[in-house]
Design an enzyme around this catalytic site. Structure first.
Site, PDB file in Angstrom:
ATOM      1  N   HIS A   1       0.740  -1.200   0.298  1.00  0.00           N
ATOM      2  CA  HIS A   1       0.090  -0.113   0.096  1.00  0.00           C
ATOM      3  C   HIS A   1       0.929   1.264   0.024  1.00  0.00           C
ATOM      4  CE1 HIS A   1      -3.621  -2.037   1.890  1.00  0.00           C
ATOM      5  NE2 HIS A   1      -3.411  -2.970   0.923  1.00  0.00           N
TER       6      HIS A   1
HETATM    7  C1  LIG Z   1       0.575  -9.094  -2.972  1.00  0.00           C
HETATM    8  C2  LIG Z   1      -0.331  -7.942  -2.923  1.00  0.00           C
HETATM    9  C3  LIG Z   1      -1.632  -7.925  -2.664  1.00  0.00           C
HETATM   10  C4  LIG Z   1      -2.534  -6.663  -2.622  1.00  0.00           C
HETATM   11  N1  LIG Z   1      -3.726  -6.726  -2.238  1.00  0.00           N
HETATM   12  C5  LIG Z   1      -4.493  -5.582  -2.502  1.00  0.00           C
HETATM   13  C6  LIG Z   1      -6.048  -5.762  -2.353  1.00  0.00           C
HETATM   14  O1  LIG Z   1      -6.571  -6.826  -2.082  1.00  0.00           O
HETATM   15  N2  LIG Z   1      -6.616  -4.486  -2.190  1.00  0.00           N
HETATM   16  C7  LIG Z   1      -5.982  -3.383  -2.630  1.00  0.00           C
HETATM   17  O2  LIG Z   1      -6.661  -2.270  -2.609  1.00  0.00           O
HETATM   18  N3  LIG Z   1      -4.717  -3.392  -3.009  1.00  0.00           N
HETATM   19  C8  LIG Z   1      -3.821  -4.282  -2.635  1.00  0.00           C
HETATM   20  N4  LIG Z   1      -2.666  -4.275  -3.100  1.00  0.00           N
HETATM   21  C9  LIG Z   1      -1.810  -3.049  -3.339  1.00  0.00           C
HETATM   22  C10 LIG Z   1      -1.998  -2.821  -4.605  1.00  0.00           C
HETATM   23  O3  LIG Z   1      -1.344  -3.762  -5.686  1.00  0.00           O
HETATM   24  C11 LIG Z   1      -1.597  -1.438  -5.367  1.00  0.00           C
HETATM   25  O4  LIG Z   1      -2.371  -0.605  -4.573  1.00  0.00           O
HETATM   26  C12 LIG Z   1      -2.018  -1.074  -6.481  1.00  0.00           C
HETATM   27  O5  LIG Z   1      -1.315  -1.979  -7.408  1.00  0.00           O
HETATM   28  C13 LIG Z   1      -1.261   0.432  -6.866  1.00  0.00           C
HETATM   29  O6  LIG Z   1      -1.506   0.914  -7.994  1.00  0.00           O
HETATM   30  P1  LIG Z   1      -0.533   1.878  -9.044  1.00  0.00           P
HETATM   31  O7  LIG Z   1      -1.058   2.110 -10.474  1.00  0.00           O
HETATM   32  O8  LIG Z   1      -0.357   3.015  -8.075  1.00  0.00           O
HETATM   33  O9  LIG Z   1       0.896   1.093  -9.018  1.00  0.00           O
HETATM   34  P2  LIG Z   1       1.201  -0.395  -9.850  1.00  0.00           P
HETATM   35  O10 LIG Z   1       0.188  -1.296  -9.795  1.00  0.00           O
HETATM   36  O11 LIG Z   1       2.416  -0.858  -8.860  1.00  0.00           O
HETATM   37  O12 LIG Z   1       1.810  -0.231 -10.962  1.00  0.00           O
HETATM   38  C14 LIG Z   1       2.956   0.518 -11.323  1.00  0.00           C
HETATM   39  C15 LIG Z   1       3.578   0.043 -12.536  1.00  0.00           C
HETATM   40  O13 LIG Z   1       4.705   0.768 -13.014  1.00  0.00           O
HETATM   41  C16 LIG Z   1       6.059   0.410 -13.500  1.00  0.00           C
HETATM   42  N5  LIG Z   1       6.849   1.247 -13.266  1.00  0.00           N
HETATM   43  C17 LIG Z   1       7.429   1.971 -12.188  1.00  0.00           C
HETATM   44  N6  LIG Z   1       8.302   2.895 -12.174  1.00  0.00           N
HETATM   45  C18 LIG Z   1       8.426   2.772 -13.798  1.00  0.00           C
HETATM   46  C19 LIG Z   1       9.225   3.624 -14.649  1.00  0.00           C
HETATM   47  N7  LIG Z   1      10.282   4.418 -14.353  1.00  0.00           N
HETATM   48  N8  LIG Z   1       9.102   3.280 -16.065  1.00  0.00           N
HETATM   49  C20 LIG Z   1       8.336   2.162 -16.567  1.00  0.00           C
HETATM   50  N9  LIG Z   1       7.584   1.596 -15.641  1.00  0.00           N
HETATM   51  C21 LIG Z   1       7.473   1.743 -14.414  1.00  0.00           C
HETATM   52  C22 LIG Z   1       5.995  -0.773 -12.488  1.00  0.00           C
HETATM   53  O14 LIG Z   1       6.832  -1.685 -13.011  1.00  0.00           O
HETATM   54  C23 LIG Z   1       4.411  -1.239 -12.491  1.00  0.00           C
HETATM   55  O15 LIG Z   1       4.034  -2.204 -13.071  1.00  0.00           O
HETATM   56  C24 LIG Z   1      -1.795  -5.578  -2.781  1.00  0.00           C
HETATM   57  C25 LIG Z   1      -0.352  -5.434  -3.207  1.00  0.00           C
HETATM   58  C26 LIG Z   1       0.532  -6.518  -3.321  1.00  0.00           C
HETATM   59  C27 LIG Z   1       1.749  -6.550  -3.733  1.00  0.00           C
END
Ligand SMILES: Cc1cc2nc3c(=O)[nH]c(=O)nc-3n(C[C@H](O)[C@H](O)[C@H](O)COP(=O)(O)OP(=O)(O)OC[C@H]3O[C@@H](n4cnc5c(N)ncnc54)[C@H](O)[C@@H]3O)c2cc1C
Length: 504
Positions: free
Chosen positions: A440
């Site tokens: 998170h």
């Molecule tokens: C095991 C696990 C279980 C979870 N369970 C839950 C749940 O049940 N409910 C919930 O609400 N949340 C859950 N979460 C949290 C959830 O995964 C995150 O809140 C969510 O994925 C965040 O979304 P985001 O778009 O901010 O980033 P992310 O989904 O993390 O995506 C970011 C992406 O950007 C890419 N990236 C980063 N920097 C760069 C760069 N400089 N250049 C190119 N690509 C880049 C990364 O490789 C990644 O693929 C869980 C997380 C984990 C690890």
């Protein structure tokens, strides 16, 4: 180095990046998504992918820097939703304005938007991807349209927890899940076949980052996703406009550049802050958007822990023991006058991967989590050392506020009460090590009205830069006490709609 041009360059393909990219592409603009990860292979789990993701440096107790930090959810096509548990709460009213509950030395926790503004985006996403829930059962649930999917049944473990909660005056309810309870959106119903959290869903019953857009037609050539492509720097054309994004092919180490009318950061709260800091240049000597020194500041991971123990089954389970990681939750201690600061958090079933019945006993496990104080000195910084791609290492500076330590202790005791009532004789406490970075991730590019105390405005636009946005959890000025992804998706959709009007 090539210099293609697109309308929008989105950095990251996770919950936020996927939402932004699809919404903008379906409106006919040319979108390039740079994603440094790759498609996860069948059978992937958090344990199998973790070693491929660079660690961050964190403070060890004597003060030195050690590579124990976790600056990722999952780095892969689809980001953290590839392996997530599907828990899909909406933020509560208090999460948008927690002033009455934060410490005097905390940053301003007030969001520049409220639940009412976000609600239509939650409704739309819920209709598109499906959330299984029991409307009205969670006492703190904000107003919403009727649920589109019925709730999941309690697992055998969840039923024991719910019964125990009911006996001690709690109000247990089915955990809202973006996992199909009945077939929906072209995806099957969950048949409780696997270990769920931290694993790929074997059937596709669980939503992923693409699920809300699976039926949305895109104009030909509108969306390109470049895998293994890490954005390493944003270049400004002038002090108020982003001009291009430089990226690195993580295999060949070749660099390339793409020019864009608009750049959207969706790399997760830590990675987006790091990218802005790594983009220092004469027009932005301390990093883009960092004139007030706020980029990276106020990073928060939520405070959390687990309690578990075994108990005798009153009857042998008729349901399979696999399936959703969490089927029951309680929010009785969320707004709890007895909790330090009057704000506790959420407690929910977090069943272990190993769920077999041993000698008539089963393991019950609960996760308790709560919002942490947004602190100025809890921050993403850059080190002088380099990672394996030759980029400055990320440092995570994070300390738990004393009030939060007490809140965590309070929640741990309330979770233990539930287990004891469920017949557990010996409750084990398990650290989540959230302080080294958790799944998170919030803050670091905080949204706010005052450019001296925030990085982006209410639309996620970096103050004073006309065409640079942050759409991931970095936007959150306060982490909120429930799982963040549904809110990250809803906010990203809101930001994407704004960008579309700006580009038109
Ligand atoms: C095991 C696990 C279980 C979870 N369970 C839950 C749940 O049940 N409910 C919930 O609400 N949340 C859950 N979460 C949290 C959830 O995964 C995150 O809140 C969510 O994925 C965040 O979304 P985001 O778009 O901010 O980033 P992310 O989904 O993390 O995506 C970011 C992406 O950007 C890419 N990236 C980063 N920097 C760069 C760069 N400089 N250049 C190119 N690509 C880049 C990364 O490789 C990644 O693929 C869980 C997380 C984990 C690890």
């Amino acid at each position: 180095m090539t210099a293609d041009a697109v309308d929008v360059c989105v950095v990251g393909s996770g919950a936020s990046g996927s939402t932004v990219a699809h919404e903008i592409a379906r409106n006919g603009f040319r979108v390039l998504v740079l994603e440094e990860g790759r498609r996860l292979p069948p059978g992937a789990s958090l344990a199998t992918v973790q070693s491929s993701m660079d660690d961050a440096l964190v403070r060890s107790p004597p003060g030195g820097l050690m590579p124990f930090g976790r600056p990722w959810t999952v780095s892969a096509l689809g980001g953290g939703m590839t392996l997530y548990a599907g828990i899909a709460f909406r933020y509560r009213t208090v999460d948008f304005d927690a002033r009455a509950h934060v410490a005097a030395d905390a940053l301003d926790p007030v969001w520049p938007i409220d639940y009412a503004e976000l609600r239509p985006y939650y409704e739309e996403l819920e209709r598109r991807m499906g959330v299984a829930r029991l409307a009205g059962a969670d006492p703190l649930e904000p107003p919403s349209d009727p649920a589109v999917l019925p709730p999941h049944q309690y697992s055998p473990q969840g039923r024991l927890i719910a019964n125990a909660g009911g006996r001690i005056g709690r109000l247990p309810f089915p955990t809202p899940l973006a996992i199909n309870s009945v077939p929906y959106g072209g995806r099957p119903a969950c048949h409780c076949c696997g270990p769920c959290n931290e694993h790929l869903c074997l059937t596709g019953a669980r939503a992923d980052a693409r699920s809300p857009f699976i039926d949305v037609p895109l104009p030909p050539g509108a969306l390109t996703v470049a895998l293994g492509s890490k954005a390493v720097r944003i270049d400004l054309g002038n002090v108020s406009r982003a001009d291009s994004v430089e990226w690195l092919d993580t295999d060949s180490r070749q660099r390339a550049r793409v020019r864009a009318r608009c750049v959207v950061l969706a790399g997760n709260a830590i990675q987006s802050a790091a990218l802005l800091l790594r983009s220092a240049q004469p027009a932005a000597p301390n990093g883009i958007g960092n004139g007030a020194g706020m980029v990276g500041s106020g990073i928060s991971f939520k405070i959390s822990g687990y309690v578990s123990g075994s108990t005798a089954l009153d009857r042998l389970p008729v349901q399979p023991l696999g399936g959703p990681f969490s089927t029951v939750a309680i929010s009785d201690h969320y707004l709890d006058e007895e909790a330090p600061s009057g704000l506790g958090g959420l407690i929910y079933e977090a069943s272990p991967t190993e769920r077999a019945v041993h000698e008539g006993k089963i393991t019950l496990r609960l996760h308790f989590l709560a919002a942490d104080q947004p602190m100025r000195n809890n921050a993403v910084r850059l080190a002088n050392t380099r990672d394996r791609l030759g980029l400055p290492n990320i440092i995570l500076e994070y300390w738990t506020h004393p009030v939060d330590k007490r809140r965590l202790g309070y929640l741990s005791r309330r979770a233990s009460d539930l287990l004891l009532e469920a017949g557990v004789k010996k409750v084990d406490y398990q650290d989540s090590n959230y302080q080294f970075g958790s799944g998170h991730l919030h803050g670091g590019c905080r949204a706010g009205i005052d450019p001296k105390e925030s990085v982006v405005d209410r639309w996620g636009r970096v103050h004073d830069i006309d065409n640079l946005y942050v759409a991931d959890g970095g936007f959150f000025p306060y982490s909120g006490g429930v799982n963040p992804t549904f809110t990250i998706q809803a906010n990203a959709l809101r930001i994407a709609r704004r960008i579309v009007t700006q580009l038109a």
